[in-house]
Design a protein around this motif. Structure first.
Motif, PDB file in Angstrom:
ATOM      1  N   ASP A   1       0.827  -1.215   0.000  1.00 15.13           N
ATOM      2  CA  ASP A   1       0.000   0.000   0.000  1.00 15.13           C
ATOM      3  C   ASP A   1       0.857   1.261   0.000  1.00 15.13           C
ATOM      4  O   ASP A   1       0.548   2.227  -0.690  1.00 15.13           O
ATOM      5  CB  ASP A   1      -0.935   0.018   1.211  1.00 15.13           C
ATOM      6  CG  ASP A   1      -2.119  -0.911   1.046  1.00 15.13           C
ATOM      7  OD1 ASP A   1      -2.388  -1.348  -0.098  1.00 15.13           O
ATOM      8  OD2 ASP A   1      -2.770  -1.210   2.066  1.00 15.13           O
ATOM      9  N   ALA A   2       1.943   1.246   0.767  1.00 17.51           N
ATOM     10  CA  ALA A   2       2.827   2.419   0.811  1.00 17.51           C
ATOM     11  C   ALA A   2       3.501   2.643  -0.531  1.00 17.51           C
ATOM     12  O   ALA A   2       3.613   3.781  -0.999  1.00 17.51           O
ATOM     13  CB  ALA A   2       3.879   2.251   1.905  1.00 17.51           C
ATOM     14  N   LEU A   3       3.940   1.576  -1.178  1.00 19.21           N
ATOM     15  CA  LEU A   3       4.583   1.725  -2.487  1.00 19.21           C
ATOM     16  C   LEU A   3       3.589   2.166  -3.550  1.00 19.21           C
ATOM     17  O   LEU A   3       3.908   2.995  -4.403  1.00 19.21           O
ATOM     18  CB  LEU A   3       5.255   0.411  -2.897  1.00 19.21           C
ATOM     19  CG  LEU A   3       6.470   0.015  -2.078  1.00 19.21           C
ATOM     20  CD1 LEU A   3       6.952  -1.378  -2.483  1.00 19.21           C
ATOM     21  CD2 LEU A   3       7.580   1.030  -2.210  1.00 19.21           C
ATOM     22  N   LEU A   4       2.390   1.627  -3.517  1.00 19.69           N
ATOM     23  CA  LEU A   4       1.376   2.021  -4.496  1.00 19.69           C
ATOM     24  C   LEU A   4       0.868   3.429  -4.250  1.00 19.69           C
ATOM     25  O   LEU A   4       0.521   4.137  -5.184  1.00 19.69           O
ATOM     26  CB  LEU A   4       0.187   1.055  -4.451  1.00 19.69           C
ATOM     27  CG  LEU A   4       0.388  -0.281  -5.099  1.00 19.69           C
ATOM     28  CD1 LEU A   4      -0.847  -1.137  -4.917  1.00 19.69           C
ATOM     29  CD2 LEU A   4       0.714  -0.125  -6.561  1.00 19.69           C
TER      30      LEU A   4
ATOM     31  N   LEU B   1       4.462   4.073 -14.304  1.00 13.95           N
ATOM     32  CA  LEU B   1       5.580   3.183 -14.629  1.00 13.95           C
ATOM     33  C   LEU B   1       5.671   2.929 -16.135  1.00 13.95           C
ATOM     34  O   LEU B   1       6.773   2.885 -16.694  1.00 13.95           O
ATOM     35  CB  LEU B   1       5.457   1.873 -13.854  1.00 13.95           C
ATOM     36  CG  LEU B   1       5.607   1.993 -12.336  1.00 13.95           C
ATOM     37  CD1 LEU B   1       5.388   0.649 -11.661  1.00 13.95           C
ATOM     38  CD2 LEU B   1       6.949   2.582 -11.957  1.00 13.95           C
ATOM     39  N   SER B   2       4.529   2.785 -16.788  1.00 13.03           N
ATOM     40  CA  SER B   2       4.533   2.622 -18.252  1.00 13.03           C
ATOM     41  C   SER B   2       5.032   3.892 -18.933  1.00 13.03           C
ATOM     42  O   SER B   2       5.815   3.828 -19.890  1.00 13.03           O
ATOM     43  CB  SER B   2       3.133   2.281 -18.756  1.00 13.03           C
ATOM     44  OG  SER B   2       2.689   1.069 -18.207  1.00 13.03           O
TER      45      SER B   2
ATOM     46  N   LEU C   1      10.819   5.885  -9.785  1.00 11.88           N
ATOM     47  CA  LEU C   1      11.086   5.753  -8.355  1.00 11.88           C
ATOM     48  C   LEU C   1      10.352   6.796  -7.523  1.00 11.88           C
ATOM     49  O   LEU C   1       9.882   6.499  -6.432  1.00 11.88           O
ATOM     50  CB  LEU C   1      12.589   5.840  -8.094  1.00 11.88           C
ATOM     51  CG  LEU C   1      13.419   4.703  -8.685  1.00 11.88           C
ATOM     52  CD1 LEU C   1      14.909   4.984  -8.506  1.00 11.88           C
ATOM     53  CD2 LEU C   1      13.043   3.373  -8.066  1.00 11.88           C
ATOM     54  N   GLY C   2      10.269   8.039  -8.029  1.00  9.86           N
ATOM     55  CA  GLY C   2       9.673   9.118  -7.257  1.00  9.86           C
ATOM     56  C   GLY C   2       8.167   9.134  -7.307  1.00  9.86           C
ATOM     57  O   GLY C   2       7.495   9.259  -6.293  1.00  9.86           O
ATOM     58  N   ARG C   3       7.617   9.018  -8.483  1.00  6.23           N
ATOM     59  CA  ARG C   3       6.171   8.990  -8.732  1.00  6.23           C
ATOM     60  C   ARG C   3       5.414  10.128  -8.048  1.00  6.23           C
ATOM     61  O   ARG C   3       4.275   9.954  -7.618  1.00  6.23           O
ATOM     62  CB  ARG C   3       5.591   7.639  -8.344  1.00  6.23           C
ATOM     63  CG  ARG C   3       6.060   6.520  -9.212  1.00  6.23           C
ATOM     64  CD  ARG C   3       5.235   5.275  -9.086  1.00  6.23           C
ATOM     65  NE  ARG C   3       4.923   4.866  -7.753  1.00  6.23           N
ATOM     66  CZ  ARG C   3       5.574   3.925  -7.076  1.00  6.23           C
ATOM     67  NH1 ARG C   3       6.585   3.319  -7.619  1.00  6.23           N
ATOM     68  NH2 ARG C   3       5.205   3.594  -5.875  1.00  6.23           N
ATOM     69  N   GLN C   4       6.030  11.291  -7.939  1.00  9.90           N
ATOM     70  CA  GLN C   4       5.343  12.454  -7.403  1.00  9.90           C
ATOM     71  C   GLN C   4       4.603  13.150  -8.542  1.00  9.90           C
ATOM     72  O   GLN C   4       5.036  13.118  -9.684  1.00  9.90           O
ATOM     73  CB  GLN C   4       6.336  13.410  -6.748  1.00  9.90           C
ATOM     74  CG  GLN C   4       7.087  12.798  -5.582  1.00  9.90           C
ATOM     75  CD  GLN C   4       6.179  12.364  -4.455  1.00  9.90           C
ATOM     76  OE1 GLN C   4       5.222  13.035  -4.113  1.00  9.90           O
ATOM     77  NE2 GLN C   4       6.472  11.206  -3.889  1.00  9.90           N
ATOM     78  N   THR C   5       3.496  13.794  -8.218  1.00 13.38           N
ATOM     79  CA  THR C   5       2.653  14.400  -9.241  1.00 13.38           C
ATOM     80  C   THR C   5       3.422  15.409 -10.082  1.00 13.38           C
ATOM     81  O   THR C   5       3.281  15.433 -11.308  1.00 13.38           O
ATOM     82  CB  THR C   5       1.421  15.067  -8.588  1.00 13.38           C
ATOM     83  OG1 THR C   5       0.741  14.089  -7.800  1.00 13.38           O
ATOM     84  CG2 THR C   5       0.476  15.602  -9.640  1.00 13.38           C
TER      85      THR C   5
END
Length: 175
Positions: free
Chosen positions: A33-36, A57-58, A104-108
């Motif tokens: 959940d934390a990673l998603l 990720l894609s 890795l970051g996946r921030q908006t």
């Protein structure tokens, strides 16, 4: 006595005290959940997090793909084309840096930057194919133009959709 020593060994080696099978599953679930959830609000439904994470990720993979295409073209001879060669190299280097950082970051904000990067790459190619760009007028029939445009448009759409998912409050709060 042995049970206490066994419990201590598990705590020391893993750093997390696991008490039985049920707690281990809970720990893994919280970790997933934390990673998603990275880049999404806490109230975001799980299916939205999965969808948004898959899109990011894609999109990151497509950024790396377009970087590889541009590096290949630069190595194949575009490095000798005045003004366009340095842009191809800059695009490749930026893509190879941005893709993993985004994954890795996946921030908006990073996702929006990634979408802008893909849009700028596609616009540059379309300008070059139609009216000309930095003194170059190619068509879409040059090597790698169509695959590059397809990758860039797909990346733009995926990253834009993920940005919208992260930014639209009704999707984040709905369950």
């Amino acid at each position: 006595m042995d049970a206490t020593r066994d419990q201590t060994c598990r705590t020391v080696t893993t750093g997390v005290t696991l008490r039985g099978k049920h707690d281990a599953a809970g720990f893994v679930g919280r970790l997933v959940d934390a990673l998603l959830g990275r880049g999404f609000g806490g109230a975001t439904p799980k299916w939205v997090k999965w969808l948004g994470t898959a899109a990011v990720l894609s999109g990151a993979a497509l950024i790396i793909t377009t970087a590889a295409i541009h590096l290949h073209l630069w190595l194949s001879g575009y490095r000798h084309v005045h003004r366009l060669g340095p842009l191809f190299l800059a695009q490749a280097i930026t893509g190879f840096l941005l893709g993993p950082i985004l994954a890795l970051g996946r921030q908006t904000a990073l996702v929006v930057v990634g979408a802008g990067f893909m849009a700028a790459s596609a616009v540059g190619l379309l300008l070059s194919a139609t009216v000309g760009f930095v003194g170059i007028h190619d068509g879409l029939d040059v090597p790698w133009a169509t695959p590059s445009l397809s990758v860039e448009l797909a990346g733009f759409l995926l990253l834009s959709a993920s940005s919208a998912i992260a930014l639209v409050p009704t999707l984040r709060s709905a369950d």
